[in-house]
Structure formats: C-alpha cells, structure tokens
Design a protein around this motif. Sequence first.
Motif, mmCIF file in Angstrom:
data_model
loop_
_atom_site.group_PDB
_atom_site.id
_atom_site.type_symbol
_atom_site.label_atom_id
_atom_site.label_comp_id
_atom_site.label_asym_id
_atom_site.label_seq_id
_atom_site.Cartn_x
_atom_site.Cartn_y
_atom_site.Cartn_z
ATOM 1 N N LEU A 64 0.827 -1.213 0.000
ATOM 2 C CA LEU A 64 0.000 0.000 0.000
ATOM 3 C C LEU A 64 0.858 1.259 0.000
ATOM 4 O O LEU A 64 0.541 2.243 -0.669
ATOM 5 N N LEU A 65 1.962 1.221 0.743
ATOM 6 C CA LEU A 65 2.817 2.417 0.789
ATOM 7 C C LEU A 65 3.501 2.671 -0.544
ATOM 8 O O LEU A 65 3.588 3.812 -0.992
ATOM 9 N N VAL A 66 3.994 1.615 -1.189
ATOM 10 C CA VAL A 66 4.647 1.812 -2.475
ATOM 11 C C VAL A 66 3.616 2.285 -3.501
ATOM 12 O O VAL A 66 3.900 3.153 -4.327
ATOM 13 N N ASP A 67 2.414 1.749 -3.392
ATOM 14 C CA ASP A 67 1.360 2.168 -4.315
ATOM 15 C C ASP A 67 1.030 3.648 -4.164
ATOM 16 O O ASP A 67 0.845 4.354 -5.154
ATOM 17 N N SER A 68 0.951 4.115 -2.929
ATOM 18 C CA SER A 68 0.536 5.520 -2.755
ATOM 19 C C SER A 68 1.717 6.478 -2.644
ATOM 20 O O SER A 68 1.515 7.691 -2.617
ATOM 21 N N HIS A 69 2.938 5.950 -2.580
ATOM 22 C CA HIS A 69 4.126 6.810 -2.539
ATOM 23 C C HIS A 69 5.175 6.269 -3.507
ATOM 24 O O HIS A 69 6.220 5.761 -3.088
ATOM 25 N N PRO A 70 4.937 6.398 -4.812
ATOM 26 C CA PRO A 70 5.869 5.815 -5.784
ATOM 27 C C PRO A 70 7.280 6.360 -5.580
ATOM 28 O O PRO A 70 7.458 7.566 -5.431
ATOM 29 N N ALA A 90 -0.343 -2.862 -8.449
ATOM 30 C CA ALA A 90 -1.378 -1.829 -8.295
ATOM 31 C C ALA A 90 -2.753 -2.468 -8.189
ATOM 32 O O ALA A 90 -3.597 -2.058 -7.373
ATOM 33 N N GLU A 91 -2.953 -3.491 -9.000
ATOM 34 C CA GLU A 91 -4.236 -4.178 -8.985
ATOM 35 C C GLU A 91 -4.460 -4.868 -7.636
ATOM 36 O O GLU A 91 -5.545 -4.789 -7.044
ATOM 37 N N LEU A 118 11.243 2.358 -4.904
ATOM 38 C CA LEU A 118 10.332 1.250 -5.172
ATOM 39 C C LEU A 118 9.090 1.726 -5.919
ATOM 40 O O LEU A 118 8.596 2.828 -5.672
ATOM 41 N N PHE A 119 8.625 0.873 -6.833
ATOM 42 C CA PHE A 119 7.424 1.168 -7.605
ATOM 43 C C PHE A 119 6.552 -0.076 -7.719
ATOM 44 O O PHE A 119 7.081 -1.180 -7.712
ATOM 45 N N VAL A 120 5.248 0.120 -7.819
ATOM 46 C CA VAL A 120 4.386 -1.040 -8.042
ATOM 47 C C VAL A 120 4.337 -1.361 -9.528
ATOM 48 O O VAL A 120 4.418 -0.469 -10.366
#
Lengths: 164, 164
Positions: free
Chosen positions: B58-64, B116-117, B109-111
């Motif tokens: 969740l953190l990587v998703d909302s903080h690319p 993301a899904e 880090l990136f999703v």
Amino acid sequence: MPKVTPKPTTIEHVDLDVLENTLSFYIRTMNIAVSRDLDERLEGYDVARGTGKITTLLLVDSHPGIRPSVIAQIIMKDRSAMGRLIDQMIEHGLLTRQTSERERRAHELFVTPKGAELAATIRPIVTEQSKDFFSFIAEEEQAQVMDILRRAYRKMVGMTGEQH
Amino acid sequence: MPKVTPKPTTIEHVDLDVLENTLSFYIRTMNIAVSRDLDERLEGYDVARGTGKITTLLLVDSHPGIRPSVIAQIIMKDRSAMGRLIDQMIEHGLLTRQTSERERRAHELFVTPKGAELAATIRPIVTEQSKDFFSFIAEEEQAQVMDILRRAYRKMVGMTGEQH
DNA sequence: TATTGTTATACTCTATAACTATA
DNA sequence: TATAGTTATAGAGTATAACAATA
C-alpha cells in the motif's frame, strides 16, 4: 482512490493510506515493538522470545494442575503448539507433567522449584515492562485501552463474567 | 503473592495472574487472533502471512519511489528483514526496484500493474477485516482505542505532527 | 566514518495432518 | 465418535553479524 505522495525520503511525509484508520494495523505493529522490548528485558531467562511461555509459567504457578488445553485456549494456540511449548519448558526444568487420575486422557502441569522461582522473578518484570513501554500514553488512557481490550479478549476466548 | 486456584479444567475458572492488568499481554494475544483472521481473509493473495507485506504494497502504491528504509521504519523491521520482504514481492511480480539517481546508495520502489491491482483489491479487504474483527467492541470504543494507539505509534516511530 | 542495502546463518514460530490413548 | 495430547513436516518470520557500495 489513495492519495499519492511521491518519493518521501523521511517518515514524516508518509501517509499510511487506509492503514491510518485500521485498528488491526496498530495492534500488529505495536505487537512487534512491545514484544521486542519484552524480549530484551527477559534476555537470559528461559521464558524470553515468542508468545506463551510467560503466560504458561505464571498460569501453572498460580493454578497447579492446570491442563495444557486450558492454557492453549488462553494464549490462542492449538494443542500441538502448546505441546511443544510445554516440552521445551520441561526440558528447561521449569515444569513437570503428569497424567490426571480422574481423566486419564488429560495432563496436569506443575511448576518445579526452579519454575516457581522464575515465576516470582519475572512477575514484576512483566508488569514493569508494560507500564514502562506504554509510559508515553497517559495513565488513564492506558487504563482505557486495557479495559476495552480486556473485555474484547474475554469475549473472544469465552471467559464469561468477572474474575474479580 | 499470586492467588492460587488449583486444577481448573475450564477457562472460566482461570485467573490471569498479573497478566490480567498487563496491557502488553492483551496486545500480544489480540495480535495472534487478529493476524490469524487477516491471513484467512487474504488466503491466496501474495500478501498473506506475516506482518509487512500489506503495508509495503500500500505504501509503495501511494508513494511511488519510496525507499525501503522508510518503510522499514514504519513497519518496525530492520533493513535486512525489509530487503527479504522486497525480494519476495519482486519475485511475485508486485514491485520493481531501481537505484535513486540523486542518492546512489538508496533504492526507489514502484508497483507493477499487477501490484497496483492487488493494492486496489486488498485495500477494502483490510479495512473490512479490522472493522469486522473488532465488531464486538462498540464502535466508539474502537475509535477510542485506535486514537490512543495511533498517537502512541506515531511517537514511537518518530512521526511528528498531524498527517491530515 | 556513517548510511543504504545485501547476504548468510541459526533459531524459532505457524499451520496442517496423521497418530495414540482414553472416554 | 469425540476429546486430550503427540509427532512430523513444510513454510515463514526473527535476530545477528559480516559485507559492499556510496556519501
């Protein structure tokens, strides 16, 4: 839709997404920290690490003859995990186990003198650790949280009524 | 001196000794139950089991571009545990990792689309699970506990000020 | 010299299922 | 058939220390 804040390099700019308002997140995270702190305080004693050894020792000490399955329910483990916990504590010379005469399927647990001594030693450590660890929460708020969690816990394990 | 109650054969006659009034006991025990329940709800998803995968995703998703060390602080793990968590999530195709250009020691880090899904899938599950699991606590009491634990958590990890 | 992250190791916990003995 | 407890196993998390690369 989650709020997107790119590339935070310090923790102060981080938003916790939905976890911000998720009680289970705080329980799980605080558990890591409080368990680590407790392990440090119990370093060198045979009850350090993992959940269950402290509870088992104190319960057997104050309820001589208690059954493994009763303790398992209290610490939320299954019988197999409970069995290994007890084996380990018997190896360390803290407990003894004998077959119940009235119910020959069941076992009864007792502390050894060494176990009784350790129980007496850790009782104040465990109490202090919790007080100290949560000391940055106001005392009345600590009591509030504990009161609510105690009721929740009792419902969950099926302890009905008051013990005091 | 502990009260001694011999041979209880059901949980209703058991007194919890000093643990009765020890907040860390309730945190540690509720953690076992809430984590087990959460694992059941997330069965089959790549973020089930253990603490940290959900928060990381969740953190990587909302903080690319967020750094491993920042997440480690949030989930209270050390860098080595964090590294293995990330390796595992990269293997599962949820995240990618690249060296930061401004700070060549650090990673960003990136999703992936799959990550993301999954984040979108689990976000409501995680929220629901906490609400449902604690539903036997009155809603205002849930909020009280969460409010207190949130402040405690923030102090502990060094998040100062308000995020909202 | 401090920081970010990796690797290796030894230990422990967790979940599950199959098992024995007793009721 | 149900209950109390044991055993075995596979998977996973935890703590620690030593390591490389960058600042």
